[in-house]
Design a protein around this motif. Sequence first.
Motif, short mmCIF file in Angstrom:
data_model
loop_
_atom_site.label_atom_id
_atom_site.label_comp_id
_atom_site.label_asym_id
_atom_site.label_seq_id
_atom_site.Cartn_x
_atom_site.Cartn_y
_atom_site.Cartn_z
N GLN A 172 66.50 -25.57 70.00
CA GLN A 172 67.87 -25.14 70.21
C GLN A 172 68.82 -25.98 69.35
OE1 GLN A 172 68.29 -22.43 72.22
NE2 GLN A 172 66.09 -22.47 72.64
N PHE A 204 70.67 -18.81 73.96
CA PHE A 204 69.43 -19.57 73.81
C PHE A 204 68.45 -18.81 72.91
CE2 PHE A 204 71.29 -21.41 77.53
CZ PHE A 204 71.01 -22.76 77.38
N GLU A 227 57.82 -25.01 76.94
CA GLU A 227 58.95 -25.50 76.16
C GLU A 227 59.75 -24.31 75.63
OE1 GLU A 227 56.85 -26.07 71.80
OE2 GLU A 227 56.92 -27.79 73.14
N THR A 228 60.98 -24.60 75.23
CA THR A 228 61.81 -23.57 74.62
C THR A 228 61.64 -23.64 73.11
OG1 THR A 228 63.78 -24.93 74.22
CG2 THR A 228 63.59 -23.91 76.39
N ILE A 236 66.65 -18.67 80.58
CA ILE A 236 66.31 -19.42 79.37
C ILE A 236 64.84 -19.16 79.06
CG2 ILE A 236 66.21 -21.70 78.30
CD1 ILE A 236 68.39 -22.53 80.35
N PRO A 237 64.55 -18.63 77.87
CA PRO A 237 63.15 -18.32 77.53
C PRO A 237 62.32 -19.58 77.29
CG PRO A 237 64.63 -17.74 75.72
CD PRO A 237 65.49 -18.24 76.84
N PHE A 238 61.19 -19.65 77.95
CA PHE A 238 60.20 -20.71 77.77
C PHE A 238 58.89 -20.08 77.36
CE2 PHE A 238 63.15 -23.36 79.93
CZ PHE A 238 62.75 -24.68 79.76
N LYS A 245 64.88 -17.62 71.39
CA LYS A 245 63.60 -17.26 72.01
C LYS A 245 62.45 -17.79 71.20
CE LYS A 245 65.48 -13.22 74.11
NZ LYS A 245 65.33 -11.91 74.56
#
Length: 130
Positions: A37, A128, A33-34, A22-24, A130
């Motif tokens: 979403q 997810f 944070e992402t 999951i990209p943060f 980016k």
Amino acid sequence: MIRMKTFGMDANGRSTWTVTEIPFREVPPLYAETAKQDGAYWGISINQPGEPVGGGPNEMHLTNQPRMVWAMSGQLDNTLQSGEIRRSGMGEGVVVTGPSLHHSSFARSREPVITLSLTFPGTNVYEFKK
């Protein structure tokens, strides 16, 4: 990037364990944070240790929607079709894909198992942002 254990599918179409990245992004130092979403809804579940499971101890079911589930108290065991069992304790999460058959058990927990889940739109795998 954070890596979370995930219900995935093998080449034979059976559920097995995999990993989702999951990209943060780091905002200030020590905070990440992402991207925003597309969550469909939040849920909370309370299960008693050792409670009877509908369908028996080998029952497997689908969620039919992708979601993330975190153990907020207690511990739960998830069994996939590959036969591998993984335990989640307080604060641990798992990514669930819609078509992955699984069995969740609360029998080994000494305290009630509270889970918090975020369900995403769709029926299969959530991509997810980016």
